[in-house]
Design an enzyme around this catalytic site. Sequence first.
Site: not given
Length: 397
Positions: A41, A198, A351, A374
């Site tokens: 980053r 999930k 990720g 996100g």
Amino acid sequence: MNVIRFSDLCAQGQVAGKRVFIRADLNVPQDDAGNISEDTRVRASVPCIQMALDAGAAVMVTSHLGRPTEGEFKPADSLAPVAKRMGELMGREIPVIANWTDGVEVKPGQLVMLENCRVNKGEKKNDEALAKKMAALCDIFVHDAFGTAHRAEASTYGIAQFAPVACAGPLLAAEMDAISKALLAPKRPLVAIVAGSKVSTKLTILKSLAENVDQLIVGGGIANTFMLAADLKIGKSLAEADLLDQAKAVIEAMKARGAAVPIPTDVVTAKTFSADAVATVKAATDVADDDLILDIGPQTAQALADQLKKAGTIVWNGPVGVFEFAAFENGTKVIAQAIADSSAFSIAGGGDTLAAIAKYGIEKQVGYISTGGGAFLEVLEGKTLPAFEILGKRALG
């Protein structure tokens, strides 16, 4: 997407002598001693900062780091290690300024790093007074932190409201362009791969994509739930039986459009979840009551690979099996190679997906690798990110 681009302002000579405030994403991992363990980053943020310096600006850069308590600065929260690493990369000393919201001394050609912005009281709640203080520090605000684009905070959204000029840095602009290419104006067929443990965590993504994609490949625990929805036995595999109706609704929504959710025809099973478990390839109809499904089978992997090679656009979020275990990595490896070999424009994020891309060495063959976990997921859900929304408004004047 219509936003002001920092690169255009630089090219037009509108940056020389101006105070430029760059919100970067420098939230890097650190070891117990505070040393940076992975600096991707920091490296990715340098081009925007160098662009501002080359254009003759007085440059301030800030970021969040970790999860500090607002109003309580601790040495562990400091951006000093980041400034040191960035200084090494840029060949210059970068002073770190604390308590900066009331004013910063910086001249054209100079670069300073403003201490961890999440220490400021009101940052996370996008406090208007704080945002106005930040905006008063600069002539041009540059948002270059896609990883925070889904959050409306003082240093990402509020400052963009009140700064004289608010624009997208090169990293954020590249994400916008890639997202637009993949989802707003895709070359078809558009194939999405959504995998994870999930269905519940990706349900809104699945529903959103089901309205737009030509093929929706599911993997991991999500695929197990879809197999149950297709009346297949999955033994003791991870699944969410209470979401079968939702999975069936996604299948039906795709079918109604002439699209498909391919259900595995073969799987790789084990009796235990461990790296040394014995892997057994079985037809999807032959799963025993004590089996765990840990990967898609070779027949399924090859069928999906053949479809990916014909795609026009590929969106990838999640490995399709437990690729960390050698015996259960084949599905993800075959999918990864098919994406690498495809002439489609591909965008990947998340990720675990990035870990798979690194493991199989296909970084250069993926069209665009998203840096924001996100934020990337919220885009797939069909949401308009706060950063995109406010920069779009500011571009309209």
